[in-house]
Design a protein around this motif. Sequence first.
Motif, mmCIF file in Angstrom:
data_model
loop_
_atom_site.group_PDB
_atom_site.id
_atom_site.type_symbol
_atom_site.label_atom_id
_atom_site.label_comp_id
_atom_site.label_asym_id
_atom_site.label_seq_id
_atom_site.Cartn_x
_atom_site.Cartn_y
_atom_site.Cartn_z
ATOM 1 N N LYS A 74 31.112 -41.201 2.209
ATOM 2 C CA LYS A 74 31.870 -42.346 2.572
ATOM 3 C C LYS A 74 32.845 -42.835 1.537
ATOM 4 C CE LYS A 74 28.191 -44.911 4.904
ATOM 5 N NZ LYS A 74 27.367 -46.174 4.686
ATOM 6 N N ILE A 75 33.860 -43.539 1.984
ATOM 7 C CA ILE A 75 34.953 -43.935 1.106
ATOM 8 C C ILE A 75 34.355 -45.801 0.793
ATOM 9 C CG2 ILE A 75 36.986 -42.891 1.633
ATOM 10 C CD1 ILE A 75 36.817 -46.166 3.381
ATOM 11 N N PRO A 76 34.665 -46.249 -0.595
ATOM 12 C CA PRO A 76 35.956 -45.613 -1.585
ATOM 13 C C PRO A 76 35.119 -44.586 -2.334
ATOM 14 C CG PRO A 76 34.992 -47.571 -2.456
ATOM 15 C CD PRO A 76 34.334 -47.333 -1.061
ATOM 16 N N VAL A 77 35.836 -43.297 -2.759
ATOM 17 C CA VAL A 77 35.630 -42.674 -3.893
ATOM 18 C C VAL A 77 36.986 -42.846 -5.005
ATOM 19 C CG1 VAL A 77 35.376 -40.247 -4.654
ATOM 20 C CG2 VAL A 77 34.496 -40.769 -2.270
ATOM 21 N N PHE A 78 36.235 -43.201 -6.261
ATOM 22 C CA PHE A 78 36.964 -43.249 -7.317
ATOM 23 C C PHE A 78 37.194 -42.013 -8.124
ATOM 24 C CE2 PHE A 78 39.558 -45.753 -10.062
ATOM 25 C CZ PHE A 78 39.136 -45.468 -11.432
ATOM 26 N N PHE A 79 38.463 -41.473 -8.394
ATOM 27 C CA PHE A 79 38.621 -40.445 -9.334
ATOM 28 C C PHE A 79 39.080 -40.792 -10.643
ATOM 29 C CE2 PHE A 79 37.760 -37.028 -6.485
ATOM 30 C CZ PHE A 79 38.024 -37.746 -5.100
ATOM 31 N N HIS A 80 38.513 -40.443 -11.714
ATOM 32 C CA HIS A 80 38.939 -40.827 -13.371
ATOM 33 C C HIS A 80 38.836 -39.602 -14.003
ATOM 34 C CE1 HIS A 80 38.668 -42.909 -17.096
ATOM 35 N NE2 HIS A 80 39.914 -42.633 -16.971
ATOM 36 N N ALA A 81 39.875 -39.180 -14.414
ATOM 37 C CA ALA A 81 39.786 -37.721 -15.114
ATOM 38 C C ALA A 81 38.744 -36.576 -14.255
ATOM 39 C CB ALA A 81 39.354 -37.937 -16.503
ATOM 40 N N HIS A 82 39.303 -36.581 -13.161
ATOM 41 C CA HIS A 82 38.708 -35.609 -12.291
ATOM 42 C C HIS A 82 37.270 -35.850 -11.760
ATOM 43 C CE1 HIS A 82 42.547 -33.474 -12.769
ATOM 44 N NE2 HIS A 82 42.168 -33.521 -13.783
ATOM 45 N N ASN A 83 36.589 -36.854 -12.263
ATOM 46 C CA ASN A 83 35.224 -37.106 -12.125
ATOM 47 C C ASN A 83 35.132 -38.305 -10.810
ATOM 48 O OD1 ASN A 83 34.019 -35.669 -13.901
ATOM 49 N ND2 ASN A 83 34.580 -37.119 -15.709
ATOM 50 N N PRO A 84 34.287 -37.809 -9.822
ATOM 51 C CA PRO A 84 34.337 -38.910 -8.628
ATOM 52 C C PRO A 84 33.195 -39.682 -8.893
ATOM 53 C CG PRO A 84 33.491 -36.693 -7.998
ATOM 54 C CD PRO A 84 33.638 -36.537 -9.507
ATOM 55 N N ILE A 85 33.484 -40.957 -8.656
ATOM 56 C CA ILE A 85 32.474 -41.996 -8.698
ATOM 57 C C ILE A 85 32.379 -42.618 -7.509
ATOM 58 C CG2 ILE A 85 31.685 -44.278 -9.868
ATOM 59 C CD1 ILE A 85 33.367 -43.107 -12.250
ATOM 60 N N CYS A 86 31.192 -42.859 -6.875
ATOM 61 C CA CYS A 86 31.185 -43.643 -5.674
ATOM 62 C C CYS A 86 30.160 -44.874 -5.657
ATOM 63 C CB CYS A 86 30.195 -42.173 -4.605
ATOM 64 S SG CYS A 86 30.943 -40.985 -4.549
ATOM 65 N N GLU A 87 30.286 -45.374 -4.310
ATOM 66 C CA GLU A 87 29.531 -46.747 -4.383
ATOM 67 C C GLU A 87 30.448 -47.787 -4.987
ATOM 68 O OE1 GLU A 87 26.425 -47.212 -2.349
ATOM 69 O OE2 GLU A 87 27.749 -45.519 -1.694
ATOM 70 N N SER A 88 31.009 -48.835 -4.148
ATOM 71 C CA SER A 88 32.039 -49.591 -4.854
ATOM 72 C C SER A 88 31.472 -50.668 -5.861
ATOM 73 C CB SER A 88 32.538 -50.734 -3.679
ATOM 74 O OG SER A 88 31.611 -51.397 -3.021
ATOM 75 N N LEU A 89 30.413 -51.184 -5.647
ATOM 76 C CA LEU A 89 30.016 -52.220 -6.819
ATOM 77 C C LEU A 89 29.854 -51.217 -8.198
ATOM 78 C CD1 LEU A 89 27.780 -54.561 -5.066
ATOM 79 C CD2 LEU A 89 30.168 -54.809 -5.784
ATOM 80 N N ILE A 90 29.384 -49.795 -7.992
ATOM 81 C CA ILE A 90 29.053 -48.900 -9.278
ATOM 82 C C ILE A 90 30.524 -48.884 -9.697
ATOM 83 C CG2 ILE A 90 28.216 -46.828 -9.877
ATOM 84 C CD1 ILE A 90 26.042 -47.076 -7.579
ATOM 85 N N ILE A 91 31.709 -48.643 -8.732
ATOM 86 C CA ILE A 91 32.945 -48.228 -9.398
ATOM 87 C C ILE A 91 33.501 -49.410 -10.216
ATOM 88 C CG2 ILE A 91 35.091 -47.925 -8.713
ATOM 89 C CD1 ILE A 91 33.896 -46.547 -6.061
ATOM 90 N N LEU A 92 33.067 -50.625 -9.728
ATOM 91 C CA LEU A 92 33.619 -51.914 -10.321
ATOM 92 C C LEU A 92 32.971 -51.895 -11.599
ATOM 93 C CD1 LEU A 92 34.910 -53.133 -7.943
ATOM 94 C CD2 LEU A 92 33.709 -55.013 -7.885
ATOM 95 N N GLN A 93 31.606 -51.606 -12.003
ATOM 96 C CA GLN A 93 31.205 -51.757 -13.109
ATOM 97 C C GLN A 93 31.685 -50.613 -13.975
ATOM 98 O OE1 GLN A 93 26.955 -53.153 -13.202
ATOM 99 N NE2 GLN A 93 27.144 -52.383 -11.188
ATOM 100 N N TYR A 94 32.019 -49.708 -13.579
ATOM 101 C CA TYR A 94 32.778 -48.540 -14.312
ATOM 102 C C TYR A 94 33.936 -48.932 -14.938
ATOM 103 C CZ TYR A 94 34.572 -44.055 -15.382
ATOM 104 O OH TYR A 94 35.346 -43.036 -16.113
#
Lengths: 234, 232
Positions: free
Chosen positions: A55-75
């Motif tokens: 599922k989207i969103p997937v967030f990429f930072h320095a090639h590492n994917p992070i999933c789940e919107s609220l987890i991405i927000l905290q990241y």
Amino acid sequence: MAESNVKVLGTWASPFVMRVKIALHLKSVRYEDVEEDLLAPKSELLLKSNPVYKKIPVFFHAHNPICESLIILQYIDEVWTTSASSILPSDPYERSQSRFWAAYVDDKFFPALRRLLIGATEEDKKAALAEVVEGTVVLEGAFGELSKGKAFFGGDNIGFVDIALGSLLGWIEVIGKQCETKLVSEAKTPRLVQWADCFSAHEAVKDVLPDVDKLADFGLKLRAKILKALAPTN
Amino acid sequence: MAKSDAEVKVLGTWASPFVMRVRIALNIKSVAYEFLQERLWEGKSELLLKSNPVHRKVPVLIHGDDTICESLIIVQYIDEVWPSAPILPSDPHERATARFWAAYLDDKWFPSLRAIGMAEGEDSRKAAIGQVEEGLMLLEEAFGKCSQGQAFFGKDQIGYLDITFGCFLGWLRVTEKMSGIKLLNEINTPALLKWANRFCNDAAVKDVMPETEKLSEFAKMLRGRVRATPTS
């Protein structure tokens, strides 16, 4: 600030993707926007970067994917730390309250909203509508507690709960029009009505708000796709 | 008086994995607390209804004048108020990974475990077991990545993900007993099998992990009550 290796895989219509973009805008982080077509089969990139949920969103930072919107927000809040644009409050108790209400939005409010959108029978829709309206009243109460008289759940500036709930405003309007009811009403939730206007006008938000007519049209197509997938096959 | 010195109470039940998480977190931080047990068969207490009006569920943490609900939110609160012996990793990417798997356990894996006990018919049961086993394979892989060769998901000490997953071990063992299937086993999940023993023997866990036999009896009683409840 140009950030290399910051990408958002998502779609213009998704409130969950919108959350991530708002957070990045708040932090003044530039990113590459990669669009996934929700009405087409899932892309290679999506399947590879989010194999568990696809599922989207997937967030990429320095090639590492992070999933789940609220987890991405905290990241995002933990990586790009400037107190001026802090998404979660600094006090542990206030943080726990913000997390509680954001979880409420995702675990109780949004599922009811979704049931209202895809409800197949009049009975289903009626039940879902009652749940959604009750949810708005509960959230009106939460707003009173958290905002402490200021414009946002986060106080003077938008925060975790504002983003979690505010990202749903487009869909709330579209679904409300479909049911011919104002889901966030002056009568029951006057503070939320005001808050919704302030949120939608915010610098970090206004450019990612979807066009309501375009969203309504998309909503019909999405509903058809979901109902088709749920229909029993012979 | 510093906030961290205020009185701490945990409202919960001995059988709930979610309540256990809170108690383990407090044990890790060496924080003394009063355990207020809900008497399940007497209906929800005044205190519970007052302190968690939205969900009306345990656990609830009462810290001085504040109440905090939802087990994972409570664990993070505890970690932030008492910063020694950290529970969440310090690196943002590792934190995101721990949160991701914790959410997966609560949203997908545990419901599929419960589905085994509630399945009506052999086909449903097999499907539910399949889902749980698939999830365990994912978690075995995640363990490899998170532990980096050390004893726990949290590396050299138990951390957020250990607590989240570990608290389900009691119910996992009850399910294994009732279904006759070893869900955690040498072949598919060798690392998790060893981790499970280490977790259960940890000083912060031992005294709050219910015995499988006692939990099994409780599960049978629960099932009896659920089946007896007439539905209109």
